[in-house]
Design a protein around this motif. Sequence first.
Motif, PDB file in Angstrom:
ATOM      1  N   PHE A  40       0.795  -1.223   0.000  1.00  0.00           N
ATOM      2  CA  PHE A  40       0.000   0.000   0.000  1.00  0.00           C
ATOM      3  C   PHE A  40       0.830   1.277   0.000  1.00  0.00           C
ATOM      4  N   SER A  41       2.125   1.170   0.253  1.00  0.00           N
ATOM      5  CA  SER A  41       2.953   2.379   0.260  1.00  0.00           C
ATOM      6  C   SER A  41       3.525   2.694  -1.119  1.00  0.00           C
ATOM      7  N   GLY A  42       3.283   1.828  -2.063  1.00  0.00           N
ATOM      8  CA  GLY A  42       3.777   2.074  -3.414  1.00  0.00           C
ATOM      9  C   GLY A  42       5.235   1.672  -3.599  1.00  0.00           C
ATOM     10  N   ALA A  43       5.670   0.673  -2.847  1.00  0.00           N
ATOM     11  CA  ALA A  43       7.049   0.192  -2.985  1.00  0.00           C
ATOM     12  C   ALA A  43       7.224  -0.429  -4.369  1.00  0.00           C
ATOM     13  N   ASP A  44       8.484  -0.535  -4.786  1.00  0.00           N
ATOM     14  CA  ASP A  44       8.724  -1.104  -6.106  1.00  0.00           C
ATOM     15  C   ASP A  44       8.328  -2.584  -6.139  1.00  0.00           C
ATOM     16  N   GLU A  45       8.145  -3.076  -7.341  1.00  0.00           N
ATOM     17  CA  GLU A  45       7.618  -4.431  -7.536  1.00  0.00           C
ATOM     18  C   GLU A  45       8.495  -5.506  -6.896  1.00  0.00           C
ATOM     19  N   ALA A  46       9.803  -5.346  -6.952  1.00  0.00           N
ATOM     20  CA  ALA A  46      10.707  -6.347  -6.377  1.00  0.00           C
ATOM     21  C   ALA A  46      10.527  -6.461  -4.866  1.00  0.00           C
ATOM     22  N   GLU A  47      10.336  -5.330  -4.200  1.00  0.00           N
ATOM     23  CA  GLU A  47      10.150  -5.364  -2.745  1.00  0.00           C
ATOM     24  C   GLU A  47       8.819  -6.007  -2.375  1.00  0.00           C
ATOM     25  N   VAL A  48       7.774  -5.675  -3.120  1.00  0.00           N
ATOM     26  CA  VAL A  48       6.461  -6.285  -2.859  1.00  0.00           C
ATOM     27  C   VAL A  48       6.530  -7.792  -3.095  1.00  0.00           C
ATOM     28  N   MET A  49       7.211  -8.210  -4.169  1.00  0.00           N
ATOM     29  CA  MET A  49       7.357  -9.643  -4.446  1.00  0.00           C
ATOM     30  C   MET A  49       8.163 -10.347  -3.358  1.00  0.00           C
ATOM     31  N   PHE A  50       9.210  -9.693  -2.864  1.00  0.00           N
ATOM     32  CA  PHE A  50      10.017 -10.271  -1.800  1.00  0.00           C
ATOM     33  C   PHE A  50       9.170 -10.513  -0.557  1.00  0.00           C
ATOM     34  N   HIS A  51       8.442  -9.491  -0.115  1.00  0.00           N
ATOM     35  CA  HIS A  51       7.618  -9.635   1.091  1.00  0.00           C
ATOM     36  C   HIS A  51       6.448 -10.599   0.858  1.00  0.00           C
ATOM     37  N   GLY A  52       5.893 -10.579  -0.347  1.00  0.00           N
ATOM     38  CA  GLY A  52       4.809 -11.504  -0.663  1.00  0.00           C
ATOM     39  C   GLY A  52       5.271 -12.949  -0.659  1.00  0.00           C
ATOM     40  N   THR A  53       6.450 -13.200  -1.211  1.00  0.00           N
ATOM     41  CA  THR A  53       7.002 -14.555  -1.210  1.00  0.00           C
ATOM     42  C   THR A  53       7.300 -15.015   0.212  1.00  0.00           C
ATOM     43  N   HIS A  54       7.883 -14.138   0.991  1.00  0.00           N
ATOM     44  CA  HIS A  54       8.204 -14.461   2.373  1.00  0.00           C
ATOM     45  C   HIS A  54       6.931 -14.752   3.167  1.00  0.00           C
ATOM     46  N   SER A  55       5.912 -13.934   2.991  1.00  0.00           N
ATOM     47  CA  SER A  55       4.644 -14.153   3.698  1.00  0.00           C
ATOM     48  C   SER A  55       3.992 -15.462   3.267  1.00  0.00           C
TER      49      SER A  55
END
Length: 89
Positions: free
Chosen positions: A56-71
């Motif tokens: 929701f903060s508008g982070a770049d796609e790689a960071e969102v994918m990293f946190h999404g994969t980890h979650s």
Amino acid sequence: MNKAIFKSLTKLCAYTHLFKMISAFLSGKDISELTKGGRNTALLGIFCPFFWFALFSGADEAEVMFHGTHSSIVFFIGIAIMVHGNRKT
């Protein structure tokens, strides 16, 4: 840092739950505790604040994918612990 604040923050960490579940499994504790812990770990994987903040903060796609994969990994580990606990009953 205040000890009470630190203790309450550790309850929000998925790794704390995973450590508790693995130690409960290895020590042969009650299976219903494994099931509850697996559920809590899976829920922490879904509601991981790092993922949702990045999304929701508008982070770049790689960071969102990293946190999404980890979650997702934490979620599936929680599900596996929960299924294992249910099979033992």
